[in-house]
Design a protein around this motif. Structure first.
Motif, mmCIF file in Angstrom:
data_model
loop_
_atom_site.group_PDB
_atom_site.id
_atom_site.type_symbol
_atom_site.label_atom_id
_atom_site.label_comp_id
_atom_site.label_asym_id
_atom_site.label_seq_id
_atom_site.Cartn_x
_atom_site.Cartn_y
_atom_site.Cartn_z
ATOM 1 N N GLY A 1 -9.113 -1.687 3.593
ATOM 2 C CA GLY A 1 -8.765 -2.518 4.740
ATOM 3 C C GLY A 1 -7.687 -3.529 4.449
ATOM 4 N N PRO A 2 -7.947 -4.835 4.669
ATOM 5 C CA PRO A 2 -6.934 -5.877 4.443
ATOM 6 C C PRO A 2 -6.393 -5.893 3.027
ATOM 7 N N VAL A 3 -7.223 -5.482 2.066
ATOM 8 C CA VAL A 3 -6.741 -5.426 0.677
ATOM 9 C C VAL A 3 -5.603 -4.428 0.572
ATOM 10 N N ALA A 4 -5.752 -3.289 1.266
ATOM 11 C CA ALA A 4 -4.723 -2.245 1.202
ATOM 12 C C ALA A 4 -3.414 -2.725 1.802
ATOM 13 N N GLN A 5 -3.483 -3.607 2.793
ATOM 14 C CA GLN A 5 -2.258 -4.093 3.405
ATOM 15 C C GLN A 5 -1.420 -4.856 2.390
ATOM 16 N N SER A 6 -2.095 -5.545 1.485
ATOM 17 C CA SER A 6 -1.353 -6.265 0.446
ATOM 18 C C SER A 6 -0.767 -5.335 -0.596
ATOM 19 N N LEU A 7 -1.267 -4.056 -0.599
ATOM 20 C CA LEU A 7 -0.744 -3.075 -1.553
ATOM 21 C C LEU A 7 0.490 -2.381 -1.029
ATOM 22 N N GLY A 8 0.725 -2.447 0.266
ATOM 23 C CA GLY A 8 1.856 -1.692 0.787
ATOM 24 C C GLY A 8 2.578 -2.429 1.844
ATOM 25 N N TRP B 1 2.276 9.425 -3.244
ATOM 26 C CA TRP B 1 3.212 8.679 -4.092
ATOM 27 C C TRP B 1 3.120 7.184 -3.818
ATOM 28 N N HIS B 2 3.168 6.804 -2.550
ATOM 29 C CA HIS B 2 3.106 5.384 -2.207
ATOM 30 C C HIS B 2 1.787 4.757 -2.651
ATOM 31 N N ALA B 3 0.692 5.491 -2.502
ATOM 32 C CA ALA B 3 -0.612 4.956 -2.893
ATOM 33 C C ALA B 3 -0.674 4.699 -4.395
ATOM 34 N N LEU B 4 -0.177 5.636 -5.185
ATOM 35 C CA LEU B 4 -0.211 5.461 -6.635
ATOM 36 C C LEU B 4 0.703 4.320 -7.084
ATOM 37 N N PRO C 1 -6.386 13.784 -1.105
ATOM 38 C CA PRO C 1 -7.135 13.085 -0.061
ATOM 39 C C PRO C 1 -7.708 11.744 -0.517
ATOM 40 N N VAL C 2 -8.054 11.630 -1.800
ATOM 41 C CA VAL C 2 -8.733 10.422 -2.267
ATOM 42 C C VAL C 2 -7.840 9.192 -2.178
ATOM 43 N N LEU C 3 -6.574 9.326 -2.543
ATOM 44 C CA LEU C 3 -5.689 8.161 -2.622
ATOM 45 C C LEU C 3 -5.499 7.456 -1.278
ATOM 46 N N PRO C 4 -5.051 8.163 -0.215
ATOM 47 C CA PRO C 4 -4.860 7.448 1.056
ATOM 48 C C PRO C 4 -6.166 6.942 1.649
ATOM 49 N N ILE C 5 -7.240 7.709 1.510
ATOM 50 C CA ILE C 5 -8.530 7.288 2.071
ATOM 51 C C ILE C 5 -9.038 6.053 1.334
ATOM 52 N N ALA C 6 -8.847 5.994 0.028
ATOM 53 C CA ALA C 6 -9.285 4.829 -0.745
ATOM 54 C C ALA C 6 -8.586 3.566 -0.274
ATOM 55 N N LEU C 7 -7.279 3.647 -0.060
ATOM 56 C CA LEU C 7 -6.551 2.455 0.356
ATOM 57 C C LEU C 7 -6.923 2.042 1.777
ATOM 58 N N VAL D 1 -2.632 -1.896 -14.078
ATOM 59 C CA VAL D 1 -2.982 -0.646 -14.749
ATOM 60 C C VAL D 1 -4.448 -0.298 -14.510
ATOM 61 N N ALA D 2 -5.330 -1.298 -14.604
ATOM 62 C CA ALA D 2 -6.754 -1.038 -14.416
ATOM 63 C C ALA D 2 -7.042 -0.521 -13.011
ATOM 64 N N PHE D 3 -6.309 -1.034 -12.032
ATOM 65 C CA PHE D 3 -6.545 -0.611 -10.659
ATOM 66 C C PHE D 3 -6.157 0.850 -10.457
ATOM 67 N N VAL D 4 -4.990 1.236 -10.920
ATOM 68 C CA VAL D 4 -4.563 2.626 -10.726
ATOM 69 C C VAL D 4 -5.433 3.574 -11.547
ATOM 70 N N LEU D 5 -5.834 3.168 -12.739
ATOM 71 C CA LEU D 5 -6.699 4.029 -13.548
ATOM 72 C C LEU D 5 -8.074 4.190 -12.908
#
Length: 277
Positions: A270-277, A121-124, A260-266, A132-136
């Motif tokens: 790396g640092p990009v994912a930190q800005s997502l959450g 849920w948090h990843a999505l 499995p794909v969502l958390p592993i993708a974020l 929108v483009a990123f989540v798609l």
């Protein structure tokens, strides 16, 4: 059956597409929360909880989701715990095929399910916050792996991938799914028309070689997520996780590869994912 599948697909698209494309992030988050809670209910049923226990488990999942939004510590630990489950427990279970609905395994999977669904849920929601483009593009990895595997398997499938778990899947199909992800992912990263996407972010953060390797990892784990749910269903003696989506099975049948794909993708970002959450 085909008519039922088509009607269900049209209804789902009529609900999901407008909210994903045009609604505020809060509305998207609420919709995904409903999806996750139903998936948790199905997970409990596959683990052979009886009576009202699956409903209680779904409520607990919803409460965990709400509680996790109030921690204020970032969601990287959730992604890490979910990823550890899929990297270690997922392949082990597929290789050894323990009785997942019995004893310590059931207790472990009930806990792991909560972590996995909340992380999903948090990843999505984080991805939708970016755009929108990123989540798609995240969803596209799983869709491409599945569609590519279906058509390549139909055309070239000769060698079974996991005959005792999912007899319909072939190694040739899995390779076809990987090729589909590689081709479309490379095109998406090269054109940058819809950036930022998962593809452009991976190239920016890891370079082309790292991006293609990451997409390969995500494709592999989309297959692991699919096979893991197939193992759960086979051991539970059911064809679908539920009948919530007529003609399509259950919610978990539609999101198993995403888990499995969502958390592993974020985490790969790396640092990009930190800005997502």
């Amino acid at each position: 059956m085909l008519k039922t599948r088509v009607i269900t697909a049209i209804v789902l698209l009529a609900v999901l597409l407008p909210i994903t494309l045009f609604a505020p992030v809060g509305a998207f988050a609420a919709l995904i929360a409903v999806v996750v809670i139903f998936a948790a209910w199905e997970w409990a049923r596959l683990l052979k909880l009886t009576g009202g226990s699956p409903v209680v488990y779904a409520v607990i999942a919803g409460m965990a989701l709400i509680g996790s939004t109030r921690l204020g510590l970032g969601y990287k630990p959730l992604y890490q715990m979910a990823a550890i489950f899929w990297v270690l427990a997922g392949p082990f279970a597929l290789a050894r095929k323990p009785a997942l609905a019995d004893g310590a395994w059931r207790i472990f999977l009930l806990f792991a399910g909560i972590v996995t669904f909340v992380a999903c849920w948090h990843a999505l929601v984080a991805a939708r916050t970016v755009g929108v483009a990123f989540v798609l593009s995240l969803l596209l990895v799983v869709w491409l792996a599945d569609i590519g595997a279906y058509f390549a398997g139909k055309a070239f499938g000769r060698h079974k991938l996991a005959p005792s778990i999912s007899p319909g899947k072939t190694r040739e199909g899995a390779l076809g799914g990987w090729l589909a992800v590689m081709i479309v992912g490379s095109a998406g990263a090269a054109t940058l028309v819809f950036a930022p996407t998962l593809f452009s972010a991976l190239v920016e953060h890891l370079g082309w070689a790292g991006a293609l390797l990451s997409l390969t990892v995500l494709t592999v784990f989309s297959v692991i997520g699919d096979l893991f749910e197939s193992l759960l269903k086979r051991q539970a003696g059911v064809k679908d996780s539920s009948g919530l989506l007529p003609g399509h099975g259950g919610v978990l049948d539609r999101i198993d590869a995403l888990l499995p794909v969502l958390p592993i993708a974020l985490l790969l970002l790396g640092p990009v994912a930190q800005s997502l959450g």
